[in-house]
Design a protein around this motif. Structure first.
Motif, short mmCIF file in Angstrom:
data_model
loop_
_atom_site.label_atom_id
_atom_site.label_comp_id
_atom_site.label_asym_id
_atom_site.label_seq_id
_atom_site.Cartn_x
_atom_site.Cartn_y
_atom_site.Cartn_z
N LYS A 94 1.43 2.12 -6.92
CA LYS A 94 0.77 1.38 -7.97
C LYS A 94 -0.07 2.19 -8.88
CE LYS A 94 -0.63 -1.86 -5.11
NZ LYS A 94 -0.33 -1.06 -3.90
N THR A 95 -1.20 2.72 -8.35
CA THR A 95 -2.22 3.45 -8.77
C THR A 95 -1.56 4.69 -9.72
OG1 THR A 95 -3.74 2.72 -7.35
CG2 THR A 95 -4.26 4.59 -8.76
N THR A 116 0.88 -1.24 0.01
CA THR A 116 0.08 0.09 -0.13
C THR A 116 0.88 1.43 0.07
OG1 THR A 116 -1.76 1.19 1.21
CG2 THR A 116 -0.25 -0.15 2.64
N SER A 118 -5.98 4.35 -0.11
CA SER A 118 -5.64 3.12 -0.56
C SER A 118 -6.81 2.32 -1.20
CB SER A 118 -5.21 2.56 0.61
OG SER A 118 -4.85 1.09 0.35
N SER A 119 -6.35 1.92 -2.47
CA SER A 119 -7.30 0.79 -3.22
C SER A 119 -7.22 -0.38 -2.66
CB SER A 119 -6.72 0.60 -4.86
OG SER A 119 -6.31 1.93 -5.45
N1 LIG Z 1 6.34 8.22 -9.08
C1 LIG Z 1 5.90 9.11 -8.02
N2 LIG Z 1 6.26 10.38 -7.89
C2 LIG Z 1 5.37 11.18 -7.18
N3 LIG Z 1 4.54 10.71 -6.21
C3 LIG Z 1 4.01 9.34 -6.37
C4 LIG Z 1 4.54 8.52 -7.01
N4 LIG Z 1 4.26 7.28 -7.04
C5 LIG Z 1 3.42 7.20 -6.03
N5 LIG Z 1 3.29 8.71 -5.59
C6 LIG Z 1 2.34 9.17 -4.58
O1 LIG Z 1 2.31 8.24 -3.33
C7 LIG Z 1 1.12 8.07 -2.95
C8 LIG Z 1 0.68 6.43 -3.03
O2 LIG Z 1 0.63 6.27 -4.54
P1 LIG Z 1 -0.56 5.21 -5.03
O3 LIG Z 1 -1.68 5.62 -4.15
O4 LIG Z 1 -0.31 4.98 -6.25
O5 LIG Z 1 -0.10 3.97 -4.12
P2 LIG Z 1 -0.64 2.55 -4.23
O6 LIG Z 1 0.54 1.57 -4.39
O7 LIG Z 1 -1.72 2.43 -5.27
O8 LIG Z 1 -1.45 2.15 -2.71
P3 LIG Z 1 -2.47 1.37 -2.35
O9 LIG Z 1 -2.37 -0.03 -2.68
O10 LIG Z 1 -2.73 1.60 -1.11
O11 LIG Z 1 -3.86 1.78 -3.38
C9 LIG Z 1 0.29 8.88 -3.77
O12 LIG Z 1 0.11 10.14 -3.03
C10 LIG Z 1 1.15 9.29 -5.09
O13 LIG Z 1 0.92 10.70 -5.63
#
Ligand SMILES: Nc1ncnc2c1ncn2[C@@H]1O[C@H](COP(=O)(O)OP(=O)(O)OP(=O)(O)O)[C@@H](O)[C@H]1O
Length: 805
Positions: A111-112, A107, A218-219
């Protein structure tokens, strides 16, 4: 409508693993512990800064180093990731290939962000679509393209349509043509990236998100964007259609529920997320092995997610995993876990071996599962009845509201526990069946190797057989290890079942109404699970009954060929086959059949024949069971050229028939058309015409050895064959000479109750006829001259030999 085909040439693919490390976010105040080198290596430093150089060289540090296909540091954009690791794959999608890109990580690891992105840094979903539309626009053929997309999420093992405002639960269906489909899922035609972006935003706003300790939004679900590119190739006639499928998957976080301080619903989400991810991990492990080694069991059915991704993960699919990590020191464990998983995705292991059951044992496994569930259901039913009596006698007090939710949670967990057990058991059974097939192939290979080794100059063939053998051995070991893992999971599941049962018992002791309701819902859920198993059992029964039917047909056939029941049973006994009582039905009007072809009356005595010397078993191993077998030449050269292994589960019987025909008496194959009759043979012709009155004589020249038998002319036999043909029993035959492989320009067709056999040119003095069945004939009795005689060339005598796979 044109046919949908995968591209003609298949190249073997490996799972591509790319790691992407995001920058530290504003919320994170920790230390950055991830380093990326050479665009491939990822080093995770020990979060404990007190460790020094000495610790490091003495291996007391938690520093970890991994190497991947691609690695991207915090300064890399989504475009960088896309261009280096994904873009080329998207070209394939437009050509009709399947591809799957999924983002895996804990998390908040990004990923998203990677898959969807932002306005400034568009994600892989958007960039892939851009490329697709770009390629279509620039395409200078006159081909027609159509792009459709669907977007779904799997939340708590339930599928929702993200393109529908209020989607209900969607079900997975197995379509014989299309494979696994999500029934009722909307598929929208799109023609621009802008349109897709709108849909994506809409879909994302509908995704189930929660605030966890690590990520505010978080997704909690796995989201799958599927893009289908259909291309109608106009320049071909008839127009051909290719269809490429791209699945872009944003998985839910891989962390353990306990690590995100979750409870209640969140805890359950976590458990389901991990179940799907575990299933995905297992599939990826198995696929990794399969790509290198062929037949390995892939446990797709263990979760909805893996079933949905099945098509994309297997077959002509390029799969890319983007492992996302955070550089923060407090997330060291998440990061290392993700990297370990990513590392495993490209690993192949060797494993220990376990004994395997039989098909019957599998059926009884199913029966045991059903019995257990039925036991559980009837016990619950009894408890309900008891409770009902108590309730009637003494109305209980109202319990607190939270008890209801506790009971619901308990009920849900119990149902999940049952479901998990069913899935594990099914997986174990499937695994065993895969290994059973593997072991059969191993046995055939061993036989074939043994035979080839006595033949000189067959080194290349032996080598090919041996390398195949090694592959099969490896698969068996791998599958066995997976089986042990599943077995352990079953044990854990059983333990949990015990705990849940104790909780239910306790609740029954202490509570009234609400407990009753809880058990009621539990009972209902078990009932559903039970129905599912009954259905599966019914399907198994069906398979068993069609196998029995096939055996009956075989009985009929053998009896029609002149063997009586006693002879068949005796032959079976000689071969160690127990003939099942149920299969011995009255033959289909064949009981009064006078032996049609009594060769013994004729001059064909066994003494005229030489026993067959055979490399035949090995050869047959090379060839798939196909009706095209007749079009393949079976000479030695081609045998090598078409070194294609038969993978069918075929238990076959071969009859080697020798005849005193001179190899020089040879006439080339003249016609593909079936002709009723037999050619002019040697001195036996007249006698044959007398003894085969249903065949007409066919003169093709003095040395022609073509002949045919039409069962239609023997009504009773036709009955048997007609039934068999409905079951699509394949009959292939092969021709062997005593000295060398010559040819197989001969054909057996069996359509509409007719089996016709034509041997083109019998430059051979040994003929082999194979009866193969995909229906699972356990074994054919050893053929004798009588039961094969209707298909013999007239001059053929009676030396038979059986070869069984
Ligand atoms: N490459 C990046 N550059 C800047 N910010 C990032 C980057 N990757 C992720 N973030 C930031 O980190 C945070 C978490 O990212 P994201 O929601 O994509 O995580 P996730 O892995 O999808 O989490 P979850 O599994 O909980 O959904 C967000 O605020 C996002 O904007």
């Amino acid at each position: 409508m044109g046919s949908i085909r995968a591209p003609a040439t298949k190249r073997s693919t490996n799972l591509t693993v790319a790691v992407k490390c995001r920058p530290l976010t504003e919320r994170e105040r920790g230390r950055d512990i991830v380093r990326v080198f050479n665009d491939k290596e990822v080093v995770v430093l020990d979060p404990d800064i007190s460790k020094d150089y000495l610790d490091r060289i003495q291996n007391r540090t938690k520093e970890r180093r991994y190497s991947f296909d691609y690695a991207f540091g915090p300064n890399s954009t989504n475009l960088d990731v896309y261009q280096r690791s994904i873009r080329s794959t998207i070209f394939g999608v437009v050509q009709g290939l399947n591809a799957t890109v999924f983002a895996y990580g804990s998390t908040g690891s990004g990923k998203t962000y990677t898959m969807v992105g932002t306005q400034d840094d568009p994600g892989l979903m958007v960039l892939s679509l851009n490329t697709i539309f770009d390629l279509i626009e620039k395409d200078n053929t006159s081909d027609d393209f159509q792009v459709t997309c669907s977007y779904l999420e799997v939340y708590n093992e339930v599928i929702y349509d993200l393109l529908e405002k209020s989607s209900g639960h969607l079900e997975l269906r197995e379509d014989p043509e299309q494979g696994i489909i999500v029934a009722g899922l909307r598929s929208i035609k799109v023609n621009s990236t802008v349109k897709i972006l709108e849909l994506l935003n809409l879909g994302n706003s509908r995704r189930k998100t929660e605030s966890t300790e690590v990520n505010e939004t978080s997704s909690r679900s796995h989201a799958v964007l599927e893009i289908n590119v259909t291309r109608k190739l106009q320049k071909r006639y008839p127009a051909q259609v290719t269809r490429g499928k791209l699945a872009l998957v944003d998985l839910a976080g891989s962390e353990r529920a306990s690590e995100t301080n979750s409870a209640g619903q969140k805890l359950r989400d976590g458990a389901n997320i991990n179940r799907s991810l575990l299933a995905l991990a297992n599939c990826i492990n198995a696929l990794g092995k399969q790509q290198k080694k062929g037949l390995a069991y892939v446990p797709y059915r263990n979760s909805k997610l893996t079933r949905i991704l099945k098509d994309g993960l297997s077959g002509n699919s390029q799969t890319i995993m983007i492992a996302t990590i955070s550089p923060a020191d407090n997330l060291y464990h998440h990061t290392v876990n993700t990297l370990k998983y990513a590392d495993r995705a490209k690993e192949i292991k060797t494993h220990i071996q376990k004994n395997i059951g039989t098909v019957n044992a599998h059926v009884s496994d199913y029966q045991n599962m059903i019995d257990n569930l039925q036991g559980e259901v009837s016990r619950l039913r009894k408890e309900l009845a008891e409770k009902e009596t108590q309730l009637n006698a003494k109305p209980t007090e109202r319990d607190k509201d939270d008890e209801i939710s506790w009971l619901n949670a308990l009920s849900q967990e119990t149902s999940e526990n049952v479901q998990e057990r069913i899935n594990l058991q099914k997986a174990l059974i499937e695994l065993d069946e895969t290994n059973l097939r593997n072991r059969k192939e191993l046995q055939h290979l061993d036989d074939a190797i043994a035979k080839q080794q006595v033949i000189e100059n067959e080194g290349a063939v032996v080598q090919a057989l041996q390398s195949r053998r090694q592959v099969i051995l490896d698969n068996i070991r791998d599958n066995d290890e997976l089986g042990i893992i599943y077995q352990k999971e079953v044990e854990v599941n059983e333990k949990r079942r015990g705990q849940l049962q104790d909780m239910i018992d306790e609740a029954i002791k202490n509570n009234g109404n609400k407990t009753y309701l809880g058990i009621l819902s539990q009972y209902r859920l078990l009932g559903i699970a039970n129905t599912e198993l009954q259905f599966e059992m019914a399907m198994r029964d069906q398979i068993i009954s069609s196998q029995r039917e096939a055996q009956r047909h075989l009985w009929n056939l053998l009896m029609s060929l002149g063997l009586d029941e006693r002879q068949i049973v005796e032959l079976g006994a000689k071969q160690g086959i127990i003939v099942e009582e149920g299969t011995k039905i009255k033959p289909l009007g064949l009981s009064n059949l006078t032996t049609p072809l009594d060769l013994q009356r004729k001059n064909y005595s066994p003494s005229q024949c030489s026993p067959s010397r055979s490399q035949f078993g090995a050869l047959t191993c090379f060839y798939p069971q196909t009706s095209e077998a007749s079009s393949r030449s079976l000479n030695r050269e081609n045998q090598k050229m078409h070194a294609d292994f038969c993978r069918e589960d075929h238990l076959s019987s071969f009859c080697y028939i020798s005849h005193p025909f001179s190899p020089s008496a040879y006439q080339p194959w003249l016609s593909n058309q079936p002709i009723l009759g037999f050619g002019a043979f040697n001195q036996h012709s007249d006698g044959l015409r007398n003894s085969f009155p249903h065949m007409r004589s066919y003169e093709r020249g003095p040395s022609t050895s073509s002949f045919e038998v039409n069962f239609r002319q023997q009504q009773q036999q036709q009955d048997a064959w007609a039934v068999a043909n409905k079951q699509e029993v394949n009959m292939n035959h092969h021709v062997e000479t005593s000295s060398a492989w010559d040819h197989s320009r001969s054909a057996i067709t069996h359509r509409g109750g007719t089996m016709q056999t034509t041997f083109g040119h019998l430059q051979t003095n040994q003929v082999a006829i194979t009866v193969n069945s995909p229906l699972g004939f356990r074994k054919l009795p050893t053929p004798t001259q009588q039961n094969v005689s209707p298909v013999l060339p007239p001059h053929v005598t009676t030396n038979f030999q059986e070869k069984r796979f």
